[in-house]
Design a protein around this motif. Structure first.
Motif, PDB file in Angstrom:
ATOM      1  N   ALA A 121      16.142 -19.894 -28.677  1.00  0.00           N
ATOM      2  CA  ALA A 121      17.149 -20.744 -29.499  1.00  0.00           C
ATOM      3  C   ALA A 121      17.391 -19.626 -30.671  1.00  0.00           C
ATOM      4  CB  ALA A 121      16.518 -21.894 -30.009  1.00  0.00           C
ATOM      5  N   GLN A 122      16.608 -18.726 -30.972  1.00  0.00           N
ATOM      6  CA  GLN A 122      16.935 -17.796 -32.175  1.00  0.00           C
ATOM      7  C   GLN A 122      17.581 -16.574 -31.628  1.00  0.00           C
ATOM      8  OE1 GLN A 122      14.172 -18.153 -35.701  1.00  0.00           O
ATOM      9  NE2 GLN A 122      12.939 -19.458 -34.231  1.00  0.00           N
ATOM     10  N   THR A 123      17.783 -16.618 -30.506  1.00  0.00           N
ATOM     11  CA  THR A 123      18.333 -15.261 -29.978  1.00  0.00           C
ATOM     12  C   THR A 123      19.701 -15.431 -29.369  1.00  0.00           C
ATOM     13  OG1 THR A 123      16.978 -15.243 -27.877  1.00  0.00           O
ATOM     14  CG2 THR A 123      16.167 -13.972 -29.511  1.00  0.00           C
ATOM     15  N   GLY A 124      20.397 -16.594 -29.906  1.00  0.00           N
ATOM     16  CA  GLY A 124      21.570 -16.880 -28.956  1.00  0.00           C
ATOM     17  C   GLY A 124      21.536 -17.527 -27.758  1.00  0.00           C
ATOM     18  N   GLY A 125      20.087 -18.148 -27.359  1.00  0.00           N
ATOM     19  CA  GLY A 125      19.877 -18.699 -26.102  1.00  0.00           C
ATOM     20  C   GLY A 125      19.254 -17.558 -24.999  1.00  0.00           C
ATOM     21  N   LYS A 126      19.437 -16.437 -25.308  1.00  0.00           N
ATOM     22  CA  LYS A 126      18.885 -15.250 -24.364  1.00  0.00           C
ATOM     23  C   LYS A 126      17.174 -15.295 -24.440  1.00  0.00           C
ATOM     24  CE  LYS A 126      23.174 -12.838 -24.760  1.00  0.00           C
ATOM     25  NZ  LYS A 126      23.855 -11.394 -24.867  1.00  0.00           N
ATOM     26  N   HIS A 127      16.787 -15.377 -23.295  1.00  0.00           N
ATOM     27  CA  HIS A 127      15.331 -15.316 -23.235  1.00  0.00           C
ATOM     28  C   HIS A 127      14.701 -14.041 -23.160  1.00  0.00           C
ATOM     29  CE1 HIS A 127      16.514 -19.135 -21.335  1.00  0.00           C
ATOM     30  NE2 HIS A 127      15.221 -19.584 -21.688  1.00  0.00           N
ATOM     31  N   TRP A 128      15.324 -12.762 -23.017  1.00  0.00           N
ATOM     32  CA  TRP A 128      14.406 -11.551 -22.903  1.00  0.00           C
ATOM     33  C   TRP A 128      14.893 -10.730 -24.109  1.00  0.00           C
ATOM     34  CZ3 TRP A 128      10.760 -10.411 -19.160  1.00  0.00           C
ATOM     35  CH2 TRP A 128      10.739 -11.434 -18.294  1.00  0.00           C
ATOM     36  N   ILE A 129      14.018 -10.072 -24.632  1.00  0.00           N
ATOM     37  CA  ILE A 129      14.452  -9.029 -25.483  1.00  0.00           C
ATOM     38  C   ILE A 129      14.070  -7.553 -25.148  1.00  0.00           C
ATOM     39  CG2 ILE A 129      13.917  -8.092 -27.828  1.00  0.00           C
ATOM     40  CD1 ILE A 129      12.991 -10.863 -28.661  1.00  0.00           C
ATOM     41  N   ARG A 130      15.005  -6.810 -25.147  1.00  0.00           N
ATOM     42  CA  ARG A 130      14.696  -5.412 -24.498  1.00  0.00           C
ATOM     43  C   ARG A 130      14.397  -4.484 -25.797  1.00  0.00           C
ATOM     44  NH1 ARG A 130      17.178  -0.380 -24.334  1.00  0.00           N
ATOM     45  NH2 ARG A 130      16.735   0.826 -22.449  1.00  0.00           N
ATOM     46  N   TYR A 131      13.208  -3.684 -25.600  1.00  0.00           N
ATOM     47  CA  TYR A 131      12.733  -2.694 -26.577  1.00  0.00           C
ATOM     48  C   TYR A 131      12.719  -1.393 -26.030  1.00  0.00           C
ATOM     49  CZ  TYR A 131      10.670  -6.828 -28.706  1.00  0.00           C
ATOM     50  OH  TYR A 131      10.626  -8.098 -29.519  1.00  0.00           O
ATOM     51  N   GLY A 132      13.753  -0.618 -26.211  1.00  0.00           N
ATOM     52  CA  GLY A 132      14.114   0.711 -25.617  1.00  0.00           C
ATOM     53  C   GLY A 132      12.762   1.763 -26.364  1.00  0.00           C
ATOM     54  N   TYR A 133      12.181   2.494 -25.614  1.00  0.00           N
ATOM     55  CA  TYR A 133      10.988   3.411 -26.278  1.00  0.00           C
ATOM     56  C   TYR A 133      11.820   4.264 -27.370  1.00  0.00           C
ATOM     57  CZ  TYR A 133       8.396   1.213 -22.425  1.00  0.00           C
ATOM     58  OH  TYR A 133       7.809   0.370 -21.625  1.00  0.00           O
ATOM     59  N   ALA A 134      13.149   4.793 -26.867  1.00  0.00           N
ATOM     60  CA  ALA A 134      13.484   5.734 -27.882  1.00  0.00           C
ATOM     61  C   ALA A 134      13.812   4.907 -29.206  1.00  0.00           C
ATOM     62  CB  ALA A 134      14.949   6.135 -27.260  1.00  0.00           C
ATOM     63  N   ASP A 135      14.427   3.673 -29.013  1.00  0.00           N
ATOM     64  CA  ASP A 135      14.678   2.863 -30.345  1.00  0.00           C
ATOM     65  C   ASP A 135      13.375   2.657 -31.009  1.00  0.00           C
ATOM     66  OD1 ASP A 135      17.421   3.023 -29.555  1.00  0.00           O
ATOM     67  OD2 ASP A 135      17.340   1.180 -28.524  1.00  0.00           O
ATOM     68  N   LEU A 136      12.267   2.217 -30.424  1.00  0.00           N
ATOM     69  CA  LEU A 136      11.190   2.038 -31.070  1.00  0.00           C
ATOM     70  C   LEU A 136      10.531   3.293 -31.651  1.00  0.00           C
ATOM     71  CD1 LEU A 136       9.436  -0.472 -28.622  1.00  0.00           C
ATOM     72  CD2 LEU A 136      10.368  -0.880 -30.791  1.00  0.00           C
ATOM     73  N   SER A 137      10.891   4.643 -31.112  1.00  0.00           N
ATOM     74  CA  SER A 137      10.372   5.867 -31.386  1.00  0.00           C
ATOM     75  C   SER A 137      10.911   5.954 -33.074  1.00  0.00           C
ATOM     76  CB  SER A 137      10.698   6.829 -30.687  1.00  0.00           C
ATOM     77  OG  SER A 137      10.227   8.168 -31.047  1.00  0.00           O
ATOM     78  N   LYS A 138      12.503   5.628 -33.218  1.00  0.00           N
ATOM     79  CA  LYS A 138      13.010   5.932 -34.129  1.00  0.00           C
ATOM     80  C   LYS A 138      12.515   5.000 -35.328  1.00  0.00           C
ATOM     81  CE  LYS A 138      17.271   7.355 -31.916  1.00  0.00           C
ATOM     82  NZ  LYS A 138      18.921   7.194 -31.676  1.00  0.00           N
ATOM     83  N   LEU A 139      12.418   3.761 -34.799  1.00  0.00           N
ATOM     84  CA  LEU A 139      11.813   2.469 -35.739  1.00  0.00           C
ATOM     85  C   LEU A 139      10.498   2.954 -36.436  1.00  0.00           C
ATOM     86  CD1 LEU A 139      12.447  -0.143 -37.106  1.00  0.00           C
ATOM     87  CD2 LEU A 139      11.325  -1.195 -34.968  1.00  0.00           C
ATOM     88  N   MET A 140       9.463   3.428 -35.695  1.00  0.00           N
ATOM     89  CA  MET A 140       8.328   3.580 -35.808  1.00  0.00           C
ATOM     90  C   MET A 140       7.938   4.987 -36.546  1.00  0.00           C
ATOM     91  SD  MET A 140       6.648   1.430 -32.684  1.00  0.00           S
ATOM     92  CE  MET A 140       4.937   1.597 -33.321  1.00  0.00           C
ATOM     93  N   GLY A 141       8.709   5.939 -36.524  1.00  0.00           N
ATOM     94  CA  GLY A 141       8.589   7.191 -37.149  1.00  0.00           C
ATOM     95  C   GLY A 141       7.675   8.110 -36.318  1.00  0.00           C
ATOM     96  N   ALA A 142       6.688   8.592 -36.925  1.00  0.00           N
ATOM     97  CA  ALA A 142       6.003   9.793 -36.275  1.00  0.00           C
ATOM     98  C   ALA A 142       4.916   9.008 -35.351  1.00  0.00           C
ATOM     99  CB  ALA A 142       5.068  10.532 -37.201  1.00  0.00           C
ATOM    100  N   SER A 143       4.500   7.695 -35.556  1.00  0.00           N
ATOM    101  CA  SER A 143       3.710   7.084 -34.549  1.00  0.00           C
ATOM    102  C   SER A 143       4.595   6.646 -33.401  1.00  0.00           C
ATOM    103  CB  SER A 143       3.246   5.993 -35.190  1.00  0.00           C
ATOM    104  OG  SER A 143       4.174   4.850 -35.617  1.00  0.00           O
ATOM    105  N   GLY A 144       5.795   6.437 -33.512  1.00  0.00           N
ATOM    106  CA  GLY A 144       6.920   6.061 -32.490  1.00  0.00           C
ATOM    107  C   GLY A 144       7.017   7.362 -31.617  1.00  0.00           C
TER     108      GLY A 144
END
Length: 300
Positions: A137-160
């Motif tokens: 209900a908080q994602t516009g009714g979409k059930h799945w969230i996609r976490y791209g590893y490349a995106d998480l790498s950028k978000l989390m810095g060196a640990s990413g």
């Protein structure tokens, strides 16, 4: 849950999912090393610890898939249970059912109307999480969230960067390799693991030193990663593994200390060679994590 609260929960879920959901296939890459004692007497593995672990490394890597189940606790942040089937012939692929059973993450999900259950799908380039109808209900009714590893790498810095490498090249034998690379390996003895006789090996891994040996981080990123470890209170990790008479890993335990409390993970492996695959959910029922972050930031 407020929009900003949901965003924080989504970030936490991303990090925890990578660590917990893939715990069955996580560890630092290495070619192994160190020395061993002379062969012991009798039993499942009457050979040196190093030779036995190298055999387990090779056999487990070649098995390509297994059923995985276990538990993990990360201080006061969360505790989870998980079960599923994962393959590692070409990056981590498969499905996992996870449940947040305690900690601030479970509390946040309950406040949002969820029951703590998360369905996960692992593909070679991304992780997908289904948090259920209440959180959809908080994602516009979409059930799945996609976490791209490349995106998480950028978000989390060196640990990413480290995480991205692990997720795209992870296999259960990496825990064995980490133990070999530590130079601190001992045979504890023979024990029953869910009715199966297995040999127990143990050692302590210096996380920063092992990462320095086994990743291609630049000096700047390596320095940043060490700083992140220091802030989190991470120094060493105790690794225990159990290997059966077929040289296959049947159990792995990792434990350490964070500033938020104790970290421990226990994973069991069975049914090697089982079918393990996953498909990306329908695009119409999926929202990308980066898009969700932008939407939540704009609405805050």
């Amino acid at each position: 849950m407020s929009r900003s609260g949901f965003r924080r929960a989504a970030v936490s879920l991303a990090a925890v999912a990578v660590i917990a959901g893939a715990a069955g296939c996580q560890g630092s890459s290495s070619n192994g090393g160190g020395g061993g004692k002379k062969a012991g007497s009798g039993g499942v593995a009457a050979v040196s610890p190093i030779a036995a672990l190298r055999a387990a490394e090779k056999k487990t890597e070649g098995a390509s898939s297994a059923k995985v189940d276990g538990t993990m606790v990360m201080g006061s942040a969360m505790s989870t249970t998980m079960s599923g089937a994962l393959g590692w012939a070409d990056g981590v692929t498969g499905t996992m059912d996870m449940r947040y059973t305690g900690g601030t993450m479970a509390d946040a999900m309950k406040q949002a109307g969820g029951d703590g259950a998360v369905k996960a799908r692992y593909l070679s380039d991304a992780y997908y999480a289904n948090l259920g109808d209440a959180l959809a209900a908080q994602t516009g009714g979409k059930h799945w969230i996609r976490y791209g590893y490349a995106d998480l790498s950028k978000l989390m810095g060196a640990s990413g960067d480290v995480m991205k490498d692990q997720m795209q090249n992870a296999t259960p034998d990496k825990g064995v390799k980490a133990l070999l690379a530590s130079g601190d390996v001992k045979k504890v003895g023979e024990e029953k693991v869910r009715g199966v006789l297995a040999t127990h090996y143990s050692g302590t891994v210096d996380v920063a030193k092992l990462t320095e040996k086994t990743t291609a981080l630049s000096p700047d990123k390596l320095s940043a990663f060490k700083e992140q470890l220091s802030k989190a209170g991470v120094t060493t990790e105790k690794v225990d593994i159990w290997v059966d008479k077929n040289d296959l890993l049947v159990k792995k335990s990792e434990s350490g200390q964070l500033k938020t409390g104790a970290f421990n993970s226990t994973v069991f492996y069975s049914d090697y060679g089982t079918a393990a695959s996953a498909e990306a959910p329908p695009a119409s029922d999926t929202v990308d994590f980066t898009k969700l972050m932008k939407q939540q930031a704009g609405a805050s």
